[in-house]
Design an enzyme around this catalytic site. Structure first.
Site, PDB file in Angstrom:
ATOM      1  CG  ASP A  44     -12.765  -4.162   4.166  1.00 29.32           C
ATOM      2  OD1 ASP A  44     -11.967  -3.833   3.268  1.00 29.32           O
ATOM      3  OD2 ASP A  44     -13.100  -5.360   4.374  1.00 29.32           O
ATOM      4  CG  ASN A  46      -3.296  -3.720  -0.764  1.00 31.30           C
ATOM      5  OD1 ASN A  46      -2.274  -3.317  -0.211  1.00 31.30           O
ATOM      6  ND2 ASN A  46      -4.326  -4.210  -0.095  1.00 31.30           N
ATOM      7  CB  CYS A  96     -16.631  -3.760 -11.191  1.00 23.05           C
ATOM      8  SG  CYS A  96     -15.770  -2.931  -9.845  1.00 23.05           S
ATOM      9  CG  HIS A 147     -13.755   0.158  -8.507  1.00 22.56           C
ATOM     10  ND1 HIS A 147     -14.879   0.386  -9.285  1.00 22.56           N
ATOM     11  CD2 HIS A 147     -13.501   1.324  -7.857  1.00 22.56           C
ATOM     12  CE1 HIS A 147     -15.281   1.638  -9.129  1.00 22.56           C
ATOM     13  NE2 HIS A 147     -14.447   2.236  -8.257  1.00 22.56           N
ATOM     14  CB  CYS A 202     -19.103  -0.803 -10.650  1.00 19.95           C
ATOM     15  SG  CYS A 202     -17.692   0.043 -11.406  1.00 19.95           S
ATOM     16  CB  THR A 206      -8.832  -9.361  -3.509  1.00 21.92           C
ATOM     17  OG1 THR A 206      -9.395  -8.398  -2.613  1.00 21.92           O
ATOM     18  CG2 THR A 206      -7.708 -10.122  -2.807  1.00 21.92           C
ATOM     19  CG  HIS A 248      -9.938  -0.676  -3.045  1.00 22.84           C
ATOM     20  ND1 HIS A 248      -9.822  -1.452  -4.168  1.00 22.84           N
ATOM     21  CD2 HIS A 248      -9.369  -1.376  -2.038  1.00 22.84           C
ATOM     22  CE1 HIS A 248      -9.219  -2.595  -3.855  1.00 22.84           C
ATOM     23  NE2 HIS A 248      -8.922  -2.567  -2.572  1.00 22.84           N
TER      24      HIS A 248
HETATM   25  P1  AMP Z   1      -7.822  -5.358  -1.654  1.00 21.88           P
HETATM   26  O1  AMP Z   1      -7.359  -6.685  -1.112  1.00 21.88           O
HETATM   27  O2  AMP Z   1      -6.862  -4.235  -1.402  1.00 21.88           O
HETATM   28  O3  AMP Z   1      -8.233  -5.469  -3.097  1.00 21.88           O
HETATM   29  O4  AMP Z   1      -9.096  -4.980  -0.797  1.00 21.88           O
HETATM   30  C1  AMP Z   1     -10.402  -5.380  -1.116  1.00 21.88           C
HETATM   31  C2  AMP Z   1     -11.203  -5.189   0.141  1.00 21.88           C
HETATM   32  O5  AMP Z   1     -12.563  -5.197  -0.213  1.00 21.88           O
HETATM   33  C3  AMP Z   1     -10.996  -6.280   1.203  1.00 21.88           C
HETATM   34  O6  AMP Z   1     -10.511  -5.698   2.411  1.00 21.88           O
HETATM   35  C4  AMP Z   1     -12.400  -6.875   1.357  1.00 21.88           C
HETATM   36  O7  AMP Z   1     -12.690  -7.225   2.682  1.00 21.88           O
HETATM   37  C5  AMP Z   1     -13.284  -5.748   0.869  1.00 21.88           C
HETATM   38  N1  AMP Z   1     -14.581  -6.154   0.347  1.00 21.88           N
HETATM   39  C6  AMP Z   1     -14.847  -7.117  -0.577  1.00 21.88           C
HETATM   40  N2  AMP Z   1     -16.175  -7.189  -0.821  1.00 21.88           N
HETATM   41  C7  AMP Z   1     -16.747  -6.229  -0.032  1.00 21.88           C
HETATM   42  C8  AMP Z   1     -18.093  -5.796   0.183  1.00 21.88           C
HETATM   43  N3  AMP Z   1     -19.138  -6.361  -0.468  1.00 21.88           N
HETATM   44  N4  AMP Z   1     -18.319  -4.810   1.075  1.00 21.88           N
HETATM   45  C9  AMP Z   1     -17.305  -4.229   1.724  1.00 21.88           C
HETATM   46  N5  AMP Z   1     -16.006  -4.576   1.569  1.00 21.88           N
HETATM   47  C10 AMP Z   1     -15.750  -5.569   0.714  1.00 21.88           C
HETATM   48 ZN    ZN Z   2     -15.694  -0.835 -10.705  1.00 27.85          ZN
END
Ligand code: AMP
Ligand code: ZN
Length: 114
Positions: free
Chosen positions: A30, A87, A4, A98, A7, A95, A100
């Protein structure tokens, strides 16, 4: 959860720009911001989505909401306003599986949900 991405961020195995941290919660910017301020607030314990909240793990939501208040204050958007977005599931655009919360602000977003 060993594979993950969040994580790994919490453990420091993947770099992140930390905004806030408590015993139970971690918050970071983000990587692809969709507003001038776009912070992700995550529980340190792996919960894959809002669907997986239950009476045993839901206490962490208190910490997430209080973290959101603190971060909004620290980043100066407490008074101007912000959105706290979760979401849940693919149709909602989740996406990373985990749990958030997106804290977005620093711009005028209007009243539409979608
Ligand atoms: P969601 O689409 O609601 O699952 O949001 C996942 C979010 O995680 C997206 O806005 C991505 O831009 C963000 N994200 C993915 N990988 C990383 C990372 N390594 N550091 C910071 N944000 C990330
Ligand atoms: Zn996790």
């Amino acid at each position: 959860m060993s594979d993950c991405i969040f994580c790994k961020i919490i453990k420091g195995e993947i770099p992140s720009k930390k905004v806030y941290e408590t015993e139970k919660v971690y918050a970071f910017y983000d990587i692809k911001p969709e507003a001038p301020i776009h912070v992700l607030i995550v529980p340190k314990v792996h919960i894959s989505s809002h669907n997986e909240l239950n009476p045993e793990n839901v206490d962490v939501m208190k910490d997430i909401h209080l973290a959101a208040n603190e971060i909004a204050k620290e980043l100066g958007i407490s008074e101007s306003g912000y959105r706290l977005i979760n979401n849940c599931g693919e149709a909602a655009g989740q996406t990373v599986f985990h749990l958030h919360y997106h804290l977005v602000g620093g711009t005028s977003m209007g009243s539409k949900i979608l």
